[in-house]
Write a protein that holds these residues in place. Structure first.
Motif, short mmCIF file in Angstrom:
data_model
loop_
_atom_site.label_atom_id
_atom_site.label_comp_id
_atom_site.label_asym_id
_atom_site.label_seq_id
_atom_site.Cartn_x
_atom_site.Cartn_y
_atom_site.Cartn_z
N ILE A 24 -2.63 0.13 -15.21
CA ILE A 24 -1.15 -0.62 -15.43
C ILE A 24 -0.11 0.04 -16.15
N GLY A 25 0.90 0.12 -15.43
CA GLY A 25 2.07 1.01 -16.32
C GLY A 25 3.44 0.98 -15.54
N SER A 26 4.63 1.50 -16.12
CA SER A 26 5.82 1.67 -15.40
C SER A 26 5.57 2.62 -14.21
N PRO A 27 6.43 2.87 -13.39
CA PRO A 27 6.36 3.76 -12.12
C PRO A 27 6.27 5.14 -12.62
N ARG A 28 6.98 5.52 -13.82
CA ARG A 28 6.98 6.74 -14.52
C ARG A 28 5.72 6.93 -15.32
N ASP A 50 8.94 -2.99 -11.98
CA ASP A 50 9.00 -2.81 -13.30
C ASP A 50 7.50 -2.15 -13.89
N ARG A 51 6.52 -2.68 -13.40
CA ARG A 51 5.22 -2.12 -13.87
C ARG A 51 4.42 -2.24 -12.28
N ILE A 52 3.41 -1.26 -12.27
CA ILE A 52 2.52 -1.16 -11.17
C ILE A 52 1.11 -1.35 -11.73
N VAL A 53 0.53 -2.30 -10.75
CA VAL A 53 -0.98 -2.33 -11.02
C VAL A 53 -1.69 -1.61 -9.77
N VAL A 54 -2.59 -0.39 -10.19
CA VAL A 54 -3.08 0.25 -9.29
C VAL A 54 -4.59 -0.20 -9.06
N LEU A 55 -4.78 -0.60 -7.93
CA LEU A 55 -6.19 -1.36 -7.74
C LEU A 55 -7.09 -0.32 -6.83
N ASP A 56 -8.51 -0.22 -7.21
CA ASP A 56 -9.28 0.36 -6.29
C ASP A 56 -10.73 -0.09 -6.20
N HIS A 72 0.72 -1.40 -0.01
CA HIS A 72 0.06 0.13 0.06
C HIS A 72 0.89 1.31 0.04
N ASP A 73 2.21 1.05 0.01
CA ASP A 73 3.14 2.00 0.00
C ASP A 73 3.64 2.50 -1.09
N GLN A 74 3.21 3.74 -1.72
CA GLN A 74 3.40 4.32 -3.06
C GLN A 74 4.80 4.31 -3.58
N GLU A 75 5.83 5.00 -2.46
CA GLU A 75 7.01 4.89 -2.70
C GLU A 75 7.70 3.73 -2.95
N GLU A 76 7.47 2.63 -2.00
CA GLU A 76 7.86 1.21 -2.17
C GLU A 76 7.61 0.85 -3.66
N ALA A 77 6.45 1.06 -4.12
CA ALA A 77 6.18 0.56 -5.38
C ALA A 77 6.86 1.25 -6.54
N TYR A 80 2.87 7.75 -12.25
CA TYR A 80 3.35 9.05 -11.71
C TYR A 80 2.80 10.13 -12.62
N GLU A 81 3.44 10.00 -13.51
CA GLU A 81 3.50 11.40 -14.59
C GLU A 81 2.29 11.31 -15.47
N ARG A 82 1.69 10.12 -15.67
CA ARG A 82 0.38 10.22 -16.49
C ARG A 82 -0.65 9.19 -16.10
#
Length: 374
Positions: free
Chosen positions: A215-219, A202-208, A192-197, A222-224
């Motif tokens: 689904i995308g790279s950390p950049r 390599d990729r992050i899956v954001v769930l809610d 649940h730690d955004q900085e950790e992710a 964050y940026e888009r």
């Protein structure tokens, strides 16, 4: 060929729907993080991959083999838990060797593998110690070594650092990433730690609420950010809402101001749109000397928070709080109560779609405005 695939995973616990048709493809050697608030479905998804939970619908496919009805012990997964899960009556070496012994590996092979794992986690000196003789960080390293020792097809990590203090957590997350890259293991990491992710993935899956938001790279996330939820959950952001007055030129009226955003398909004449600007993208412009093509705001400094390398400055702009993050310099930030100009590039604006009824101009009414409304 996709290494791990989730197809239409659905899961409910009674009347509570935990997952609404989750689809995901993971490539061999990737570290993919599931990120989201408590109750978003990330741990349920991990447990379904591990086989501890069975989906109500959908399939888990690994190397084109359907694992949905396969027992956990036959899936070839390695699991690292939040609570370490070490056997208290076994030494570090014996804990690492446990899975290998269950697999009836030869004794010489087990000894060699345990030595290799202790070297991998850089703790050969703790081989004969019991868990109660180890720090939290050392215990989690042993748990990681035990999971990797069996050469799992997928390494599953369920919030492995949440029980550790901040300094150890920061150090260990980098070690986990280095070990994952060195071994080339495919890993799914729940946090649940955004900085950790952002740091290890390599990729992050954001769930809610059981749905994938992005689904995308950390950049990319964050940026888009793809949605208002992603924009607000990952990092701080200023969210603006306004009416498109010139779609071709990217002009949006926000309160009494005309701001320019990058033209694109989301800009429809007279539509209400939202866009976000990260706090570090805004700069102070006390003398109005920055290039005229930049977007400009004026406001009153509400508060200043010192964060070491940076200052976080809250500014009241038209009754809404706008946050600016700036390097902490010798001259210091503007003081509370001072009028200040702000500026930001057009390219710093990221459109996140039509309005959803959320608060404009940063999303937080200033204290003075709230008091007036009461």
């Amino acid at each position: 060929m996709t290494y791990l695939r989730l197809e239409g995973i659905q899961k409910a616990f009674g009347s509570t729907v935990a997952l609404h048709g989750v689809d995901l493809e993971v490539e061999r050697g990737e570290l993919v993080s599931f990120l989201g608030p408590s109750g978003c479905g990330k741990t349920t998804t991990l447990r379904i991959i591990a086989g501890f939970e069975r989906p109500d619908a959908g399939r888990v496919i690994l190397e084109e083999r359907d694992l949905t009805d396969i027992q956990p012990e036959r899936r070839g997964m390695g699991m690292v838990f939040q609570s370490y899960g070490l056997f208290p009556n076994m030494t570090a070496s014996q804990n690492i060797a446990f899975g290998l012994r269950m697999a009836r590996r030869p004794a010489a092979e087990i000894r060699a593998r345990v030595t290799e794992m202790l070297d991998l986690i850089a703790l050969p000196e703790i081989a004969a110690r019991y868990p109660n003789q180890l720090s939290g960080g050392q215990q989690q390293r042993v748990a990681l070594a035990r999971a990797i020792a069996i050469e799992p097809r997928v390494l599953l990590l369920d919030e492995p650092l949440s029980a550790l203090d901040a300094v150890v957590r920061t150090s260990l997350r980098m070690e986990i990433r280095e070990i994952q890259q060195r071994t080339g293991i495919t890993a799914i990491y729940v946090t649940h730690d955004q900085e950790e992710a952002l740091t290890i993935s390599d990729r992050i899956v954001v769930l809610d609420h059981g749905r994938i938001e992005q689904i995308g790279s950390p950049r990319e996330v964050y940026e888009r950010p793809a949605t208002a939820f992603v924009a607000s959950f990952i990092g701080q952001t200023n969210r603006f809402e306004g009416r498109v007055v010139d779609a071709d030129q990217g002009l949006v009226r926000v309160a009494s101001r005309l701001l320019r955003v990058p033209p694109g398909p989301l800009l429809v004449q007279d539509a209400i749109v939202q866009f976000v600007v990260r706090p570090e993208r805004l700069v102070f412009d006390p003398g109005g000397t920055l290039p005229p093509e930049m977007n400009r705001l004026e406001g009153t400094v509400l508060a200043v928070t010192y964060l070491g390398a940076t200052d976080m400055v809250s500014v009241d702009v038209d009754g809404r709080r706008v946050v600016v993050t700036a390097p902490a310099g010798r001259s210091g930030p503007p003081s509370p109560g001072r009028s200040i100009g702000l500026a930001f590039d057009v390219e710093s604006c990221h459109l996140i779609g039509s309005a959803d009824g959320s608060e404009p101009l940063g999303g937080t009414p200033s204290p003075s405005t709230t008091a007036e409304r009461r």
